[in-house]
Design a protein around this motif. Structure first.
Motif, PDB file in Angstrom:
ATOM      1  N   GLU A   1      69.891 -16.291  -1.174  1.00 29.62           N
ATOM      2  CA  GLU A   1      68.990 -17.362  -0.757  1.00 29.62           C
ATOM      3  C   GLU A   1      68.488 -17.123   0.662  1.00 29.62           C
ATOM      4  O   GLU A   1      67.321 -17.375   0.965  1.00 29.62           O
ATOM      5  CB  GLU A   1      69.704 -18.711  -0.838  1.00 29.62           C
ATOM      6  N   ARG A   2      69.356 -16.607   1.522  1.00 25.17           N
ATOM      7  CA  ARG A   2      68.931 -16.334   2.891  1.00 25.17           C
ATOM      8  C   ARG A   2      67.869 -15.244   2.912  1.00 25.17           C
ATOM      9  O   ARG A   2      66.883 -15.345   3.634  1.00 25.17           O
ATOM     10  CB  ARG A   2      70.138 -15.897   3.723  1.00 25.17           C
ATOM     11  N   ARG A   3      68.051 -14.205   2.089  1.00 26.64           N
ATOM     12  CA  ARG A   3      67.056 -13.144   2.024  1.00 26.64           C
ATOM     13  C   ARG A   3      65.735 -13.677   1.474  1.00 26.64           C
ATOM     14  O   ARG A   3      64.658 -13.338   1.963  1.00 26.64           O
ATOM     15  CB  ARG A   3      67.559 -11.979   1.160  1.00 26.64           C
TER      16      ARG A   3
ATOM     17  N   ARG B   1      75.363  -9.133  -3.616  1.00 23.90           N
ATOM     18  CA  ARG B   1      75.124 -10.176  -2.639  1.00 23.90           C
ATOM     19  C   ARG B   1      75.589 -11.506  -3.199  1.00 23.90           C
ATOM     20  O   ARG B   1      75.444 -11.784  -4.389  1.00 23.90           O
ATOM     21  CB  ARG B   1      73.634 -10.278  -2.270  1.00 23.90           C
ATOM     22  N   THR B   2      76.148 -12.328  -2.322  1.00 24.62           N
ATOM     23  CA  THR B   2      76.564 -13.661  -2.736  1.00 24.62           C
ATOM     24  C   THR B   2      75.320 -14.523  -2.931  1.00 24.62           C
ATOM     25  O   THR B   2      74.227 -14.193  -2.430  1.00 24.62           O
ATOM     26  CB  THR B   2      77.454 -14.303  -1.667  1.00 24.62           C
ATOM     27  N   PRO B   3      75.438 -15.637  -3.663  1.00 21.82           N
ATOM     28  CA  PRO B   3      74.282 -16.545  -3.816  1.00 21.82           C
ATOM     29  C   PRO B   3      73.713 -16.992  -2.472  1.00 21.82           C
ATOM     30  O   PRO B   3      72.494 -17.121  -2.315  1.00 21.82           O
ATOM     31  CB  PRO B   3      74.875 -17.714  -4.605  1.00 21.82           C
TER      32      PRO B   3
END
Length: 214
Positions: free
Chosen positions: A12-14, A6-8
């Motif tokens: 952060e969204r998760r 996953r991208t940063p």
């Protein structure tokens, strides 16, 4: 544990979704947490939440790990028994810090980072005490099961237990329960917790001292 990259921004969204779910739970309880309610709180489509979380079961795992992540594994006593007792107390505090915290954590078995870190600290303490890997593992599980069960009762108690229990007891059918009613219904959860953990650790200490741990 899902290990897809996953991208940063995605991480952060998760994390934001998990924080939002915990906030909803603290306000209204676990039953109020759905991917729909989280999406509405965030002002996004439900499909957006589902893409990041996949399912409510997965959301529950991440929420459980976030709760356990509040357990401080630093500044522990030097002796193994003190470390184990302190970790157990901090675990209970973490569960109590969230409404329905024990209910959520008890419903998961997720090898997530925070959960593994706390388990590692507790297992190391028990192994340092001289317990065999099997005895240390079963003692660890006993502490976790006891703590989860007691905190679920504490968080779910509808009110004074004596008010519910006392009218259901009779001197002919339940003399033993009646004699112990003041203690069965005292609501002293902290004292019960310390007593229970004490019994577990006393047994673990005896196993360690006799050198015959199974």
């Amino acid at each position: 544990m899902i290990t897809t990259h996953r991208t940063p921004e995605e991480k952060e969204r998760r994390a934001e979704i998990v924080r939002t779910a915990l906030a909803i739970m603290n306000e209204s309880g676990w039953d109020a947490v759905t991917t729909r309610s989280v999406a509405q709180r965030l002002g996004v489509r439900q499909n957006t939440v589902n893409w990041h979380i996949k399912s409510k079961a997965r959301l529950r795992e991440l929420m459980a790990d976030a709760i356990v992540a509040t357990v401080d594994t630093g500044g522990l006593p030097d002796d193994w028994e003190g470390r184990a007792r302190t970790l157990a107390a901090r675990y209970r505090e973490a569960l109590l810090s969230y409404r329905d915290g024990a209910l959520v954590v008890a419903g998961t078995f997720a090898p997530e980072p925070a959960t593994l870190a706390v388990a590692e600290s507790l297992m190391k303490a028990l192994l340092d005490g001289g317990l065999s890997p099997r005895a240390a593992s079963w003692t660890c599980w006993t502490i976790v099961y006891f703590t989860l069960g007691l905190v679920q009762e504490e968080q779910g108690a509808p009110g004074p237990v004596a008010r519910t229990l006392s009218p259901a007891l009779s001197s002919s059918a339940h003399p033993s329960l009646l004699s112990a009613l003041p203690y069965l219904a005292d609501g002293e959860f902290t004292d019960r917790f310390e007593f229970g953990v004490g019994l577990i650790m006393d047994a673990a200490t005896r196993l360690s001292q006799d050198g015959k741990t199974p």
